[in-house]
Design a protein around this motif. Structure first.
Motif, PDB file in Angstrom:
ATOM      1  N   HIS A  30      11.353  -5.541 -18.167  1.00 10.09           N
ATOM      2  CA  HIS A  30      11.532  -6.985 -18.061  1.00 10.09           C
ATOM      3  C   HIS A  30      11.849  -7.651 -19.405  1.00 10.09           C
ATOM      4  CE1 HIS A  30      11.118 -10.791 -15.933  1.00 10.09           C
ATOM      5  NE2 HIS A  30      10.334 -11.254 -16.899  1.00 10.09           N
ATOM      6  N   PHE A  31      11.442  -7.041 -20.490  1.00 15.53           N
ATOM      7  CA  PHE A  31      11.646  -7.664 -21.797  1.00 15.53           C
ATOM      8  C   PHE A  31      12.765  -7.003 -22.596  1.00 15.53           C
ATOM      9  CE2 PHE A  31       7.285  -8.317 -20.398  1.00 15.53           C
ATOM     10  CZ  PHE A  31       7.215  -9.697 -20.428  1.00 15.53           C
ATOM     11  N   SER A  32      12.850  -5.693 -22.543  1.00 14.64           N
ATOM     12  CA  SER A  32      13.895  -4.998 -23.309  1.00 14.64           C
ATOM     13  C   SER A  32      15.296  -5.360 -22.838  1.00 14.64           C
ATOM     14  CB  SER A  32      13.697  -3.478 -23.218  1.00 14.64           C
ATOM     15  OG  SER A  32      13.889  -3.007 -21.892  1.00 14.64           O
ATOM     16  N   ILE A  33      15.434  -5.822 -21.606  1.00 19.48           N
ATOM     17  CA  ILE A  33      16.751  -6.150 -21.066  1.00 19.48           C
ATOM     18  C   ILE A  33      17.460  -7.228 -21.886  1.00 19.48           C
ATOM     19  CG2 ILE A  33      15.870  -7.901 -19.455  1.00 19.48           C
ATOM     20  CD1 ILE A  33      17.957  -6.849 -17.429  1.00 19.48           C
ATOM     21  N   LEU A  34      16.694  -8.075 -22.586  1.00 18.47           N
ATOM     22  CA  LEU A  34      17.333  -9.136 -23.358  1.00 18.47           C
ATOM     23  C   LEU A  34      18.133  -8.614 -24.540  1.00 18.47           C
ATOM     24  CD1 LEU A  34      14.731 -12.050 -23.339  1.00 18.47           C
ATOM     25  CD2 LEU A  34      16.932 -11.917 -22.176  1.00 18.47           C
ATOM     26  N   GLU A  35      17.884  -7.359 -24.939  1.00 21.48           N
ATOM     27  CA  GLU A  35      18.705  -6.779 -26.010  1.00 21.48           C
ATOM     28  C   GLU A  35      20.168  -6.677 -25.593  1.00 21.48           C
ATOM     29  OE1 GLU A  35      17.652  -6.449 -28.960  1.00 21.48           O
ATOM     30  OE2 GLU A  35      15.516  -6.730 -28.529  1.00 21.48           O
ATOM     31  N   GLU A  36      20.414  -6.611 -24.293  1.00 15.40           N
ATOM     32  CA  GLU A  36      21.789  -6.523 -23.795  1.00 15.40           C
ATOM     33  C   GLU A  36      22.517  -7.865 -23.876  1.00 15.40           C
ATOM     34  OE1 GLU A  36      23.130  -3.748 -23.308  1.00 15.40           O
ATOM     35  OE2 GLU A  36      21.413  -2.397 -23.058  1.00 15.40           O
ATOM     36  N   LEU A  37      21.784  -8.931 -24.184  1.00 18.40           N
ATOM     37  CA  LEU A  37      22.403 -10.226 -24.466  1.00 18.40           C
ATOM     38  C   LEU A  37      22.487 -10.471 -25.970  1.00 18.40           C
ATOM     39  CD1 LEU A  37      23.524 -12.950 -23.453  1.00 18.40           C
ATOM     40  CD2 LEU A  37      21.160 -13.782 -23.327  1.00 18.40           C
ATOM     41  N   ALA A  38      21.501  -9.977 -26.714  1.00 23.04           N
ATOM     42  CA  ALA A  38      21.464 -10.197 -28.162  1.00 23.04           C
ATOM     43  C   ALA A  38      22.493  -9.361 -28.910  1.00 23.04           C
ATOM     44  CB  ALA A  38      20.064  -9.885 -28.694  1.00 23.04           C
ATOM     45  N   ASP A  39      22.760  -8.161 -28.421  1.00 25.67           N
ATOM     46  CA  ASP A  39      23.670  -7.226 -29.070  1.00 25.67           C
ATOM     47  C   ASP A  39      25.124  -7.640 -28.805  1.00 25.67           C
ATOM     48  OD1 ASP A  39      25.183  -5.066 -29.947  1.00 25.67           O
ATOM     49  OD2 ASP A  39      23.854  -3.559 -29.078  1.00 25.67           O
ATOM     50  N   PRO A  40      25.956  -7.752 -29.850  1.00 28.30           N
ATOM     51  CA  PRO A  40      27.365  -8.083 -29.623  1.00 28.30           C
ATOM     52  C   PRO A  40      28.071  -7.116 -28.679  1.00 28.30           C
ATOM     53  CG  PRO A  40      26.825  -8.201 -31.959  1.00 28.30           C
ATOM     54  CD  PRO A  40      25.631  -7.603 -31.278  1.00 28.30           C
ATOM     55  N   GLU A  41      27.570  -5.869 -28.592  1.00 34.49           N
ATOM     56  CA  GLU A  41      28.148  -4.880 -27.676  1.00 34.49           C
ATOM     57  C   GLU A  41      27.257  -4.637 -26.464  1.00 34.49           C
ATOM     58  OE1 GLU A  41      31.192  -3.682 -28.029  1.00 34.49           O
ATOM     59  OE2 GLU A  41      31.382  -4.928 -29.836  1.00 34.49           O
ATOM     60  N   GLY A  42      26.296  -5.520 -26.229  1.00 34.36           N
ATOM     61  CA  GLY A  42      25.393  -5.363 -25.103  1.00 34.36           C
ATOM     62  C   GLY A  42      26.104  -5.517 -23.765  1.00 34.36           C
ATOM     63  N   VAL A  43      25.586  -4.848 -22.759  1.00 35.04           N
ATOM     64  CA  VAL A  43      26.217  -4.850 -21.438  1.00 35.04           C
ATOM     65  C   VAL A  43      26.299  -6.264 -20.867  1.00 35.04           C
ATOM     66  CG1 VAL A  43      25.991  -4.055 -19.044  1.00 35.04           C
ATOM     67  CG2 VAL A  43      25.525  -2.481 -20.928  1.00 35.04           C
ATOM     68  N   ILE A  44      25.204  -7.010 -20.950  1.00 35.12           N
ATOM     69  CA  ILE A  44      25.215  -8.359 -20.372  1.00 35.12           C
ATOM     70  C   ILE A  44      26.186  -9.261 -21.122  1.00 35.12           C
ATOM     71  CG2 ILE A  44      23.834 -10.434 -19.960  1.00 35.12           C
ATOM     72  CD1 ILE A  44      21.433  -8.624 -19.448  1.00 35.12           C
ATOM     73  N   LEU A  45      26.149  -9.225 -22.455  1.00 33.18           N
ATOM     74  CA  LEU A  45      27.051 -10.080 -23.220  1.00 33.18           C
ATOM     75  C   LEU A  45      28.508  -9.710 -22.961  1.00 33.18           C
ATOM     76  CD1 LEU A  45      27.425 -12.389 -25.162  1.00 33.18           C
ATOM     77  CD2 LEU A  45      27.214 -10.769 -27.058  1.00 33.18           C
ATOM     78  N   LYS A  46      28.815  -8.422 -22.861  1.00 34.96           N
ATOM     79  CA  LYS A  46      30.190  -8.015 -22.585  1.00 34.96           C
ATOM     80  C   LYS A  46      30.653  -8.516 -21.224  1.00 34.96           C
ATOM     81  CE  LYS A  46      31.434  -3.807 -23.967  1.00 34.96           C
ATOM     82  NZ  LYS A  46      31.355  -2.347 -24.246  1.00 34.96           N
ATOM     83  N   GLU A  47      29.751  -8.512 -20.231  1.00 32.22           N
ATOM     84  CA  GLU A  47      30.112  -9.045 -18.915  1.00 32.22           C
ATOM     85  C   GLU A  47      30.354 -10.553 -18.986  1.00 32.22           C
ATOM     86  OE1 GLU A  47      30.797  -7.712 -16.045  1.00 32.22           O
ATOM     87  OE2 GLU A  47      30.305  -5.623 -16.493  1.00 32.22           O
ATOM     88  N   ILE A  48      29.531 -11.257 -19.759  1.00 35.51           N
ATOM     89  CA  ILE A  48      29.732 -12.702 -19.920  1.00 35.51           C
ATOM     90  C   ILE A  48      31.068 -12.969 -20.600  1.00 35.51           C
ATOM     91  CG2 ILE A  48      28.891 -14.773 -21.100  1.00 35.51           C
ATOM     92  CD1 ILE A  48      26.040 -13.712 -20.680  1.00 35.51           C
TER      93      ILE A  48
END
Length: 284
Positions: free
Chosen positions: A255-273
């Motif tokens: 539940h908490f580590s998932i936010l790294e995928e928004l913080a990281d410039p190459e994170g999965v969530i940020l790339k999808e956004i």
């Protein structure tokens, strides 16, 4: 049985994210986030604006460089979690790093916590914040074109309830809560104080709109099963309504580590956004 075959003890455990991760692990994560948030607050272009009279009616705005990525013409807004009753925006400033490196502004929204505010009051504050943020961005960035709202946990719920606000182009709900009934029946309601009417009115699962901007729904496969189910069920409901929804199941994240995928410039969530924004971004 109170909810989906669970008694009170089982239901409390089903939504106890700190206990599931382990308090020492969570304390270490939060300390790391706080340190990284202090670092970026001192290094990036940060201003704070107010959107209401409440003490916590504040928004951090990190302004991106005009020489990279989207040239500061698009913004990701973030709404923190904490089950509507804890946390603050300062802890989550570290999330700005990925957006800024992609040339996106990052806005970090704070709101009044329960029990000092009702769930309806919190939703209204987020609506006010979005409207204020749009006005501010259009004033300081004349060619600003797009606002993407994102949120984690309770913030994911608040994204889903405000996705159709004027000026919102798309959204991301990370580990969100879309049916409030288990919250009302669990230990969390000692502070959140939901009524049956609140559950009926503010559960996105029960209010699928006819039209809606695109929504990314993300969760970690190592999360509590109830959190996973909430995201799955909401995606199914949006899909049945023929609304644009993409489900991201992220292995090995809790539940908490998932936010790294928004913080990281190459994170999965940020790339999808970024991909979603790119598809709707006006040509220069």
């Amino acid at each position: 049985m109170l909810y989906r075959g669970m008694d009170k003890i089982a239901l409390d455990a089903a939504y106890d994210n700190p206990r599931a991760v382990g308090l020492p692990v969570l304390q270490q994560i939060m300390a790391d986030w706080a340190a990284r948030s202090r670092d970026i607050a001192s290094a990036a272009r940060l201003t704070e604006i107010r959107y209401g009279d409440g003490e916590r009616n504040r928004i951090d705005i990190f302004k991106a460089s005009r020489s990279s990525g989207f040239h500061g013409r698009a913004t990701i807004a973030f709404i923190h979690g904490g089950y509507w009753r804890s946390q603050d925006k300062e802890t989550y400033r570290f999330l700005a790093k990925g957006a800024l490196e992609r040339g996106l502004n990052f806005a970090n929204i704070e709101y009044t916590l329960a029990p000092h505010q009702t769930i309806g009051g919190i939703v209204q504050e987020i609506r006010q914040a979005i409207n204020c943020l749009n006005r501010h961005l259009n004033q300081v960035i004349p060619d600003h074109s797009l606002l993407h709202i994102s949120g984690h946990s309770a913030g994911g719920h608040l994204v889903a309830t405000t996705l159709n606000e004027r000026g919102v182009s798309s959204g991301t709900s990370i580990s969100g809560i879309f049916d409030l009934e288990p919250i009302r029946l669990s230990y969390l309601n000692e502070e959140v104080r939901l009524t049956p009417d609140d559950v009926a009115r503010y559960s996105p699962q029960h209010h699928i709109p006819a039209l809606s901007p695109p929504l990314i729904i993300a969760y970690g496969e190592a999360e509590l099963p109830e959190l996973c189910r909430q995201s799955e069920d909401f995606h199914i409901a949006l899909d049945a309504g023929k609304l644009a929804s993409k489900l991201l199941r992220l292995p090995q994240h809790h539940h908490f580590s998932i936010l790294e995928e928004l913080a990281d410039p190459e994170g999965v969530i940020l790339k999808e956004i970024v991909s979603l924004i790119s598809g709707t971004f006006p040509a220069q």
